[in-house]
Scaffold this motif. Structure first.
Motif, PDB file in Angstrom:
ATOM      1  N   SER A  31       0.823  -1.129   0.002  1.00  0.00           N
ATOM      2  CA  SER A  31       0.070   0.018  -0.132  1.00  0.00           C
ATOM      3  C   SER A  31       0.835   1.320  -0.100  1.00  0.00           C
ATOM      4  CB  SER A  31      -0.887   0.040   1.245  1.00  0.00           C
ATOM      5  OG  SER A  31      -0.236   0.176   2.509  1.00  0.00           O
ATOM      6  N   SER A  32       2.124   0.947   0.192  1.00  0.00           N
ATOM      7  CA  SER A  32       3.129   2.154   0.352  1.00  0.00           C
ATOM      8  C   SER A  32       3.086   2.853  -1.280  1.00  0.00           C
ATOM      9  CB  SER A  32       4.370   1.675   0.636  1.00  0.00           C
ATOM     10  OG  SER A  32       5.031   0.725  -0.136  1.00  0.00           O
ATOM     11  N   CYS A  33       3.578   4.142  -0.968  1.00  0.00           N
ATOM     12  CA  CYS A  33       3.711   5.153  -2.101  1.00  0.00           C
ATOM     13  C   CYS A  33       5.013   5.974  -2.140  1.00  0.00           C
ATOM     14  CB  CYS A  33       2.432   5.834  -2.571  1.00  0.00           C
ATOM     15  SG  CYS A  33       1.060   4.885  -2.746  1.00  0.00           S
ATOM     16  N   GLU A  34       5.511   6.185  -2.974  1.00  0.00           N
ATOM     17  CA  GLU A  34       6.839   7.081  -2.943  1.00  0.00           C
ATOM     18  C   GLU A  34       6.785   8.035  -4.094  1.00  0.00           C
ATOM     19  OE1 GLU A  34      10.590   4.601  -2.080  1.00  0.00           O
ATOM     20  OE2 GLU A  34       9.195   3.120  -2.375  1.00  0.00           O
ATOM     21  N   LEU A  35       7.712   9.245  -3.681  1.00  0.00           N
ATOM     22  CA  LEU A  35       7.673  10.215  -4.819  1.00  0.00           C
ATOM     23  C   LEU A  35       9.172  10.540  -5.004  1.00  0.00           C
ATOM     24  CD1 LEU A  35       5.406  13.037  -3.171  1.00  0.00           C
ATOM     25  CD2 LEU A  35       5.088  11.858  -5.129  1.00  0.00           C
ATOM     26  N   TYR A  36       9.344  10.562  -6.505  1.00  0.00           N
ATOM     27  CA  TYR A  36      10.708  10.901  -6.869  1.00  0.00           C
ATOM     28  C   TYR A  36      10.608  12.201  -7.669  1.00  0.00           C
ATOM     29  CZ  TYR A  36      14.837  10.820  -9.887  1.00  0.00           C
ATOM     30  OH  TYR A  36      16.134  11.126 -10.467  1.00  0.00           O
ATOM     31  N   ASP A  37      11.802  13.082  -7.119  1.00  0.00           N
ATOM     32  CA  ASP A  37      12.141  14.176  -7.255  1.00  0.00           C
ATOM     33  C   ASP A  37      13.330  14.450  -8.342  1.00  0.00           C
ATOM     34  OD1 ASP A  37      12.819  17.245  -7.447  1.00  0.00           O
ATOM     35  OD2 ASP A  37      12.451  17.415  -5.387  1.00  0.00           O
ATOM     36  N   PRO A  38      13.117  14.599  -9.595  1.00  0.00           N
ATOM     37  CA  PRO A  38      14.119  14.732 -10.645  1.00  0.00           C
ATOM     38  C   PRO A  38      15.362  15.669 -10.274  1.00  0.00           C
ATOM     39  CG  PRO A  38      12.251  15.360 -11.667  1.00  0.00           C
ATOM     40  CD  PRO A  38      11.766  14.829 -10.302  1.00  0.00           C
ATOM     41  N   LEU A  39      14.863  16.948  -9.788  1.00  0.00           N
ATOM     42  CA  LEU A  39      15.626  17.942  -9.597  1.00  0.00           C
ATOM     43  C   LEU A  39      16.847  17.613  -8.525  1.00  0.00           C
ATOM     44  CD1 LEU A  39      13.318  21.176  -9.701  1.00  0.00           C
ATOM     45  CD2 LEU A  39      14.677  20.033 -11.435  1.00  0.00           C
ATOM     46  N   SER A  40      16.272  17.125  -7.357  1.00  0.00           N
ATOM     47  CA  SER A  40      17.089  16.617  -6.142  1.00  0.00           C
ATOM     48  C   SER A  40      17.698  15.110  -6.358  1.00  0.00           C
ATOM     49  CB  SER A  40      16.386  16.701  -4.829  1.00  0.00           C
ATOM     50  OG  SER A  40      15.415  15.708  -4.757  1.00  0.00           O
ATOM     51  N   ASN A  41      17.048  14.326  -7.404  1.00  0.00           N
ATOM     52  CA  ASN A  41      17.405  12.903  -7.384  1.00  0.00           C
ATOM     53  C   ASN A  41      17.174  12.148  -6.318  1.00  0.00           C
ATOM     54  OD1 ASN A  41      18.302  10.679  -8.846  1.00  0.00           O
ATOM     55  ND2 ASN A  41      20.485  10.840  -8.318  1.00  0.00           N
ATOM     56  N   ARG A  42      16.185  12.367  -5.607  1.00  0.00           N
ATOM     57  CA  ARG A  42      15.718  11.720  -4.229  1.00  0.00           C
ATOM     58  C   ARG A  42      14.276  11.269  -4.348  1.00  0.00           C
ATOM     59  NH1 ARG A  42      18.459  15.748   0.235  1.00  0.00           N
ATOM     60  NH2 ARG A  42      20.754  15.517  -0.233  1.00  0.00           N
ATOM     61  N   TRP A  43      14.397  10.094  -3.385  1.00  0.00           N
ATOM     62  CA  TRP A  43      12.862   9.633  -3.205  1.00  0.00           C
ATOM     63  C   TRP A  43      12.494   9.962  -1.815  1.00  0.00           C
ATOM     64  CZ3 TRP A  43       9.976   6.639  -6.693  1.00  0.00           C
ATOM     65  CH2 TRP A  43      10.729   6.475  -7.734  1.00  0.00           C
ATOM     66  N   SER A  44      11.210  10.195  -1.845  1.00  0.00           N
ATOM     67  CA  SER A  44      10.639  10.551  -0.330  1.00  0.00           C
ATOM     68  C   SER A  44       9.406   9.742  -0.259  1.00  0.00           C
ATOM     69  CB  SER A  44      10.205  11.868  -0.089  1.00  0.00           C
ATOM     70  OG  SER A  44       9.375  12.316  -1.244  1.00  0.00           O
TER      71      SER A  44
END
Length: 234
Positions: A31-44
């Motif tokens: 059920s988990s979800c994650e966000l990828y930020d291409p500017l910082s190259n990081r997942w949250s």
């Protein structure tokens, strides 16, 4: 990502971030979800969906919200749907589809409605289709395809019609294709592919043609590709 997952969805948000939702980790539905930020190259971490699921669909609506529809939770086919608001990072319940399904397709139509086509309910392939209206939060019938289909593809053509290609039904892989016209709410037969296939991809090219690549059939994995021209119907 954390954890590892497969059979999930990935959606490009209006913010430019990519949201990964659900999936399967070995025999565990997520059920988990994650966000990828291409500017910082990081997942949250993003807010989790309320029902763990895989082999569902995720559609970016005109409002900027993401609709998750159907899917599977171990041996259970799901009819539930959820809406993600990327501004508040919250999920809310949407109206359920009438037939539980996974391995289906979801296509955003020019009207802003979403069409769900085919899929599987446990071991039974489906020909039924449904339309979701985000403004009324209601589903309606979109007619049945002529063939049972799961693991097929759906591509929105420049004309506004939806091309469904290939699939696996209860017995074999299919080469047949169908066209959905949102104006008449009807399905019509399209030219068949030269080879039956499922688990393939379709891509709408800038020329208006559709590129079909790979997939599999009774002979195994495929490297062949085909082009569909809506003007010549071949």
């Amino acid at each position: 990502m954390s954890p590892s997952r497969r059979l999930h969805t990935a959606t490009l948000l209006p913010s430019g971030n990519v949201m990964i939702a659900g999936g399967s980790n070995k025999s565990i539905s997520l059920s988990s979800c994650e966000l990828y930020d291409p500017l910082s190259n990081r997942w949250s971490t993003a807010a989790s969906i309320s029902s763990s699921r895989y082999e569902h669909t995720a559609t970016l609506l005109l409002s900027g919200s993401v609709m998750i529809a159907g899917g599977s939770n171990k041996s259970i086919s799901l009819s539930s749907c959820e809406l993600y608001d990327h501004l508040s990072n919250r999920w809310s319940t949407a109206a359920s589809i009438s037939s539980p399904r996974y391995e289906h397709t979801a296509t955003l139509l020019p009207s802003g409605n979403v069409m769900i086509a085919g899929g599987s309910n446990k071991s039974i392939s489906l020909s039924s289709c449904e339309l979701y209206d985000p403004l009324s939060d209601k589903w309606s019938t979109a007619g049945n395809m002529s063939s049972l289909r799961r693991l097929h593809t759906a591509a929105l053509l420049s004309s506004g019609k939806v091309l469904v290609t290939g699939a696996y039904d209860e017995l074999s892989s299919l080469s047949s294709c169908e066209l959905y016209d949102p104006l008449s709410n009807k399905w019509n037969t399209a030219a068949s592919m030269s080879l039956p296939r499922y688990e393939h991809t379709t891509t709408l090219l800038s020329s208006g043609k559709v590129l079909v690549t790979g997939g599999r059939n009774a002979l195994g994995l495929l490297s062949s590709c085909e082009l569909y021209d809506p003007l010549s119907k071949t």
